[in-house]
Design a protein around this motif. Structure first.
Motif, mmCIF file in Angstrom:
data_model
loop_
_atom_site.group_PDB
_atom_site.id
_atom_site.type_symbol
_atom_site.label_atom_id
_atom_site.label_comp_id
_atom_site.label_asym_id
_atom_site.label_seq_id
_atom_site.Cartn_x
_atom_site.Cartn_y
_atom_site.Cartn_z
ATOM 1 N N LEU A 16 0.826 -1.165 -0.014
ATOM 2 C CA LEU A 16 -0.075 0.076 -0.178
ATOM 3 C C LEU A 16 0.748 1.335 -0.081
ATOM 4 C CD1 LEU A 16 -2.832 -0.976 2.607
ATOM 5 C CD2 LEU A 16 -2.868 -0.870 -0.118
ATOM 6 N N GLU A 17 2.036 1.260 0.668
ATOM 7 C CA GLU A 17 3.018 2.309 0.793
ATOM 8 C C GLU A 17 3.582 2.756 -0.658
ATOM 9 O OE1 GLU A 17 3.992 4.780 2.895
ATOM 10 O OE2 GLU A 17 2.437 4.209 3.840
ATOM 11 N N VAL A 18 3.825 1.330 -1.416
ATOM 12 C CA VAL A 18 4.306 1.608 -2.931
ATOM 13 C C VAL A 18 3.283 2.300 -3.628
ATOM 14 C CG1 VAL A 18 4.916 0.320 -4.981
ATOM 15 C CG2 VAL A 18 5.999 -0.336 -2.629
ATOM 16 N N ALA A 19 2.019 1.878 -3.480
ATOM 17 C CA ALA A 19 1.017 2.558 -4.321
ATOM 18 C C ALA A 19 0.777 4.092 -3.985
ATOM 19 C CB ALA A 19 -0.268 1.896 -4.140
ATOM 20 N N LYS A 20 0.909 4.119 -2.818
ATOM 21 C CA LYS A 20 0.676 5.610 -2.145
ATOM 22 C C LYS A 20 1.723 6.456 -2.939
ATOM 23 C CE LYS A 20 0.321 8.435 2.041
ATOM 24 N NZ LYS A 20 0.326 8.609 3.426
ATOM 25 N N LYS A 21 3.068 5.862 -2.785
ATOM 26 C CA LYS A 21 4.058 7.055 -3.191
ATOM 27 C C LYS A 21 3.903 7.221 -4.689
ATOM 28 C CE LYS A 21 7.477 5.518 -0.012
ATOM 29 N NZ LYS A 21 8.732 4.960 0.472
ATOM 30 N N LEU A 22 3.409 6.215 -5.526
ATOM 31 C CA LEU A 22 3.032 6.415 -7.020
ATOM 32 C C LEU A 22 1.737 7.007 -7.175
ATOM 33 C CD1 LEU A 22 4.310 2.989 -8.071
ATOM 34 C CD2 LEU A 22 5.474 4.848 -8.574
ATOM 35 N N ASP A 23 1.196 7.506 -6.045
ATOM 36 C CA ASP A 23 -0.239 8.143 -6.599
ATOM 37 C C ASP A 23 -1.359 7.311 -7.118
ATOM 38 O OD1 ASP A 23 -1.783 10.656 -5.778
ATOM 39 O OD2 ASP A 23 -1.484 11.404 -8.004
ATOM 40 N N ILE A 24 -1.336 6.263 -6.771
ATOM 41 C CA ILE A 24 -2.510 5.238 -7.144
ATOM 42 C C ILE A 24 -3.404 5.152 -6.175
ATOM 43 C CG2 ILE A 24 -2.918 2.918 -7.772
ATOM 44 C CD1 ILE A 24 -0.048 2.321 -8.715
ATOM 45 N N THR A 25 -4.763 5.924 -6.677
ATOM 46 C CA THR A 25 -5.741 6.249 -5.760
ATOM 47 C C THR A 25 -6.879 5.112 -5.852
ATOM 48 O OG1 THR A 25 -6.836 7.570 -7.218
ATOM 49 C CG2 THR A 25 -5.444 8.366 -5.594
ATOM 50 N N GLU A 26 -6.866 4.377 -7.005
ATOM 51 C CA GLU A 26 -8.031 3.381 -7.228
ATOM 52 C C GLU A 26 -7.361 2.086 -6.644
ATOM 53 O OE1 GLU A 26 -10.470 3.503 -10.312
ATOM 54 O OE2 GLU A 26 -10.075 5.496 -10.795
ATOM 55 N N ILE A 27 -7.487 1.636 -5.514
ATOM 56 C CA ILE A 27 -7.108 0.195 -5.031
ATOM 57 C C ILE A 27 -8.317 -0.342 -4.443
ATOM 58 C CG2 ILE A 27 -5.550 -0.771 -3.231
ATOM 59 C CD1 ILE A 27 -3.826 1.596 -3.428
ATOM 60 N N GLY A 28 -8.544 -1.671 -4.897
ATOM 61 C CA GLY A 28 -9.401 -2.515 -4.291
ATOM 62 C C GLY A 28 -9.058 -3.606 -3.670
ATOM 63 N N LEU A 29 -9.758 -3.859 -2.347
ATOM 64 C CA LEU A 29 -9.159 -4.947 -1.510
ATOM 65 C C LEU A 29 -10.163 -6.235 -1.857
ATOM 66 C CD1 LEU A 29 -8.291 -3.199 1.836
ATOM 67 C CD2 LEU A 29 -6.706 -3.921 -0.122
ATOM 68 N N VAL A 30 -9.364 -7.231 -2.421
ATOM 69 C CA VAL A 30 -10.439 -8.413 -2.383
ATOM 70 C C VAL A 30 -10.651 -9.349 -1.491
ATOM 71 C CG1 VAL A 30 -10.391 -10.551 -3.974
ATOM 72 C CG2 VAL A 30 -9.195 -8.713 -5.139
ATOM 73 N N THR A 31 -11.865 -9.595 -1.369
ATOM 74 C CA THR A 31 -12.450 -10.374 -0.331
ATOM 75 C C THR A 31 -13.386 -11.444 -0.641
ATOM 76 O OG1 THR A 31 -14.138 -8.956 0.398
ATOM 77 C CG2 THR A 31 -12.062 -8.488 1.605
ATOM 78 N N LYS A 32 -13.510 -12.463 0.073
ATOM 79 C CA LYS A 32 -14.718 -13.563 -0.431
ATOM 80 C C LYS A 32 -15.881 -13.143 0.573
ATOM 81 C CE LYS A 32 -12.637 -17.298 -0.310
ATOM 82 N NZ LYS A 32 -12.212 -18.800 0.115
ATOM 83 N N ARG A 33 -16.912 -13.099 -0.197
ATOM 84 C CA ARG A 33 -18.271 -12.827 0.463
ATOM 85 C C ARG A 33 -18.598 -13.896 1.468
ATOM 86 N NH1 ARG A 33 -23.714 -10.985 -2.442
ATOM 87 N NH2 ARG A 33 -24.660 -10.477 -0.488
ATOM 88 N N ALA A 34 -18.800 -13.416 2.476
ATOM 89 C CA ALA A 34 -19.149 -14.326 3.832
ATOM 90 C C ALA A 34 -20.662 -14.874 3.880
ATOM 91 C CB ALA A 34 -19.325 -13.635 5.102
ATOM 92 N N ALA A 35 -20.801 -16.206 4.298
ATOM 93 C CA ALA A 35 -22.200 -16.712 3.911
ATOM 94 C C ALA A 35 -23.268 -16.026 4.889
ATOM 95 C CB ALA A 35 -21.966 -18.156 4.442
ATOM 96 N N PRO A 36 -24.580 -15.695 4.381
ATOM 97 C CA PRO A 36 -25.414 -15.057 4.874
ATOM 98 C C PRO A 36 -25.762 -15.727 6.270
ATOM 99 C CG PRO A 36 -26.547 -15.941 2.995
ATOM 100 C CD PRO A 36 -24.933 -16.395 3.147
ATOM 101 N N GLU A 37 -26.034 -14.885 7.368
ATOM 102 C CA GLU A 37 -26.304 -15.473 8.574
ATOM 103 C C GLU A 37 -27.690 -15.785 8.796
ATOM 104 O OE1 GLU A 37 -24.878 -12.732 11.402
ATOM 105 O OE2 GLU A 37 -22.624 -13.182 10.694
#
Length: 137
Positions: free
Chosen positions: A116-137
Motif C-alpha cells: 500500500l505504501e508503494v501504491a501511495k508513493k506512486l499516487d495510485i488512488t484506485e485500490i480495491g481489496l479482494v475479499t470473499k463474500r461471507a455466507a449469510p447468517e
C-alpha cells in the motif's frame, strides 16, 4: 467450338478462399479459448466480508500476497523494487490506473502495508481489496 466455353483441362483463374477462412476462424476460436483458460492467478485464501462491490475495470492490475509473504504482480513474482518500477510504468501509461490487492488471510500485515505504501508513493488512488463474500447468517 466457340471460344467462350472452357474445357475441363483449363486452369481456374480464381481461388475459393472460403474453406481457408473457415479454418482460420476455427483456429482463432481455439486459440482464444486456450489462452483464456490458461490465464490463472495465484491462489490465496481471501478474508471474508459482508460488503459487495464490483471492481472489474479495464487494465486493472492485480497484486497478490501469499500466506508466506511472496508478492505477485499479475501472477508474476516480484520484489518491492520491481513492483514499484512496474507499477510506475503502468501508471505512466494510464494515470487512473486501477489496482486490486488480493492477500491471503494469513499474510503478514506488514507486507500488505508495504504494498500500500508503494501504491501511495506512486499516487495510485484506485485500490480495491479482494475479499470473499461471507455466507449469510
Amino acid at each position: 467450338m466457340s471460344a467462350d466455353v472452357k474445357s475441363d483441362n483449363q486452369p481456374y483463374d480464381d481461388i475459393n478462399v472460403t474453406p481457408m477462412l473457415d479454418l482460420a476462424y476455427v483456429l482463432l476460436v481455439v486459440f482464444i479459448i486456450l489462452t483464456t483458460a490458461s490465464v490463472q492467478g495465484v491462489k490465496v485464501k481471501s478474508p471474508t466480508t459482508h460488503a459487495t462491490s464490483n471492481l472489474a475495470k479495464p487494465q486493472t492490475r492485480a497484486i497478490t500476497i501469499t500466506a508466506d509473504g511472496a508478492v505477485y504482480l499479475d501472477a508474476y513474482p516480484v520484489d518491492m523494487d520491481q513492483l514499484r518500477d512496474t507499477l510506475a510504468q503502468y501508471k505512466a501509461g494510464n494515470p487512473a490506473l486501477p489496482v486490486v490487492l488480493k492477500a491471503d488471510a494469513a499474510a503478514q500485515y506488514d507486507k500488505v502495508m508495504q504494498v500500500l505504501e508503494v501504491a501511495k508513493k506512486l499516487d495510485i488512488t484506485e485500490i480495491g481489496l479482494v475479499t470473499k463474500r461471507a455466507a449469510p447468517e
